[in-house]
Design an enzyme around this catalytic site. Structure first.
Site, PDB file in Angstrom:
ATOM      1  CG  ASP A 199      -1.149   4.493   2.757  1.00  0.00           C
ATOM      2  OD1 ASP A 199      -1.110   5.323   1.829  1.00  0.00           O
ATOM      3  OD2 ASP A 199      -2.032   4.492   3.632  1.00  0.00           O
TER       4      ASP A 199
ATOM      5  CB  SER B 274      -6.313   2.101   0.403  1.00  0.00           C
ATOM      6  OG  SER B 274      -5.072   2.752   0.468  1.00  0.00           O
TER       7      SER B 274
ATOM      8  CG  ASP C 148      -3.166   1.042  -2.538  1.00  0.00           C
ATOM      9  OD1 ASP C 148      -1.947   1.372  -2.506  1.00  0.00           O
ATOM     10  OD2 ASP C 148      -3.878   1.002  -1.521  1.00  0.00           O
TER      11      ASP C 148
ATOM     12  CG  ASP D  82      -2.090   0.943   1.101  1.00  0.00           C
ATOM     13  OD1 ASP D  82      -1.873   2.105   0.687  1.00  0.00           O
ATOM     14  OD2 ASP D  82      -3.218   0.539   1.421  1.00  0.00           O
TER      15      ASP D  82
HETATM   16 MG    MG Z   1      -4.109  -0.738   2.748  1.00  0.00          MG
HETATM   17 ZN    ZN Z   2      -3.190   6.047   2.354  1.00  0.00          ZN
END
Ligand code: MG
Ligand code: ZN
Length: 371
Positions: A266, A88, A308, A47
């Site tokens: 992320d 996401s 993503d 992510d």
């Molecule tokens: Mg995630």
């Molecule tokens: Zn994020």
């Protein structure tokens, strides 16, 4: 008479020859690759892992990273249906359902109607399924593969969907959304046990000590809420990946679908914290390395690694040196850059090129040979 004798000797010789070829694992792998069929798919999502995060991870690790082992690469366009910059939820729903939807959507379309996910299709086709994350298991990325909700933060509703679609194994945080719920008095841990799950958690067990129980479904909660960052000592992703693959591959004729997320790359990006990003990238690297070794040995497994979206607008500054990077960020949110896709195994060649994030769903279905 003599001719038919020679002919049958020739036949025996030929059949021995072809038998030998089938038993040769290298050629067997080759055959599968040419047929574009995968028995298993392991889908790894980092992510927030854009090219700059990958570059930083390589240069922070003496110029090497497991992603360099892939030879089939592509790029996907991560925009969602309502925003150029995806979140996401829309990002994972694109992978899971093959649709562009709005930011915040979990396995639903623009009209908030549920769309069947690739994991649910796999369940229908008697494949085994698994989800592993370093966030809560009800967080947007894993949730989009198993749940349907109009809004990503409806965590308790999303938790209920783990009883409707029952993965063979799931591992992640967020136990409180199952057993200490604010919206009702249901205890979903007890309900999972009644449904045939072996449920364990980090209070009682280290995940290294958990063995696959072949005839049971398995759930392991790694935290009550969000798991801690890798730089604070979280180290379960690799053993979770090993346990999941072991569990899904045992006595399995039909194959499996497994999604493994490095969730917190992320979060490091949102926090504009370079060390956070790099430690999460290291953690994810260990898992990619293990999965590739396993897939290479297995020969019937398609491995895909992607993200993503990118997070933080990470930039490697001019005064950086190998293993000593000066990293800057340009955003505390996601950015719009196109995202690398790495593929290994049967059908990996189909992942070359530039395409929409939704095409990854189609390419996985094609790899399984689904109509
Ligand atoms: Mg995630
Ligand atoms: Zn994020």
């Amino acid at each position: 008479m003599r001719f038919s004798f020679i002919f049958s000797i020739l036949l025996i010789f030929l059949s021995c020859g072809s038998q030998e070829r089938i038993n040769n694992p290298e050629e067997f792998k080759q055959r599968i690759a040419e047929n574009h069929q995968a028995k298993n798919v392991i889908f790894l999502i980092g992510d927030g892992m854009g090219l700059s995060q990958i570059s930083a991870a390589i240069y922070n690790n003496s110029n090497q990273y497991s992603l360099e082992r892939f030879s089939d690469l592509g790029l996907h366009k991560p925009h969602s249906s309502d925003k150029l910059i995806t979140d996401s939820a829309a990002g994972a729903t694109a992978f899971a359902c093959g649709i562009k939807t709005y930011n915040g959507a979990i396995g639903v379309n623009q009209d908030t109607l549920p769309v069947k996910t690739i994991l649910e299709e796999a369940v229908d086709k008697n494949l085994k399924t698994g989800l592993v994350a370093t966030s809560t298991i009800v967080h947007a990325t894993p949730a989009s593969f198993i749940a349907h909700n109009k809004y990503r933060k409806n965590y308790e509703e999303i938790a209920e969907d783990f009883l409707i679609t029952q993965a063979d194994i799931f591992i992640g945080g967020g136990k409180k959304y199952f057993d200490r719920r604010e919206s009702d008095n249901r205890n979903l841990v007890n309900e999972l046990k009644k449904a045939g799950y072996s449920v364990n958690d980090y209070f009682n067990h280290s995940i290294e000590n958990i063995k696959s129980i072949p005839d049971k479904k398995m759930a392991f909660f790694t935290a009550d809420d969000d798991p801690i960052p890798a730089m604070q000592g979280r180290d379960y992703l690799l053993p979770a990946a090993k346990l999941s693959i072991d569990h899904l591959n045992q006595n399995n004729e039909n194959g499996f679908f497994l999604m493994i997320e490095g969730s917190q790359i992320d979060w490091g990006g949102h926090a504009n914290n370079a060390e956070y990003v790099l430690e999460e990238m290291k953690d994810f690297d260990n898992v990619i390395h293990y999965v590739l070794d396993w897939a290479q040995e297995n020969g019937e497994t398609l491995v895909i690694v992607t993200a993503d979206h990118e997070t933080g607008g990470l930039a490697i500054q001019p005064d950086s040196k190998m293993d000593s990077l000066n990293i800057a960020f340009t955003s505390t949110y996601h950015t719009g850059v196109i995202i690398p896709v790495f593929a290994y195994g049967p059908s990996s060649k189909n992942f070359r090129g530039i395409y929409e994030n939704t095409d990854i769903y189609q390419k996985i279905r094609a790899a399984y040979g689904w109509e």
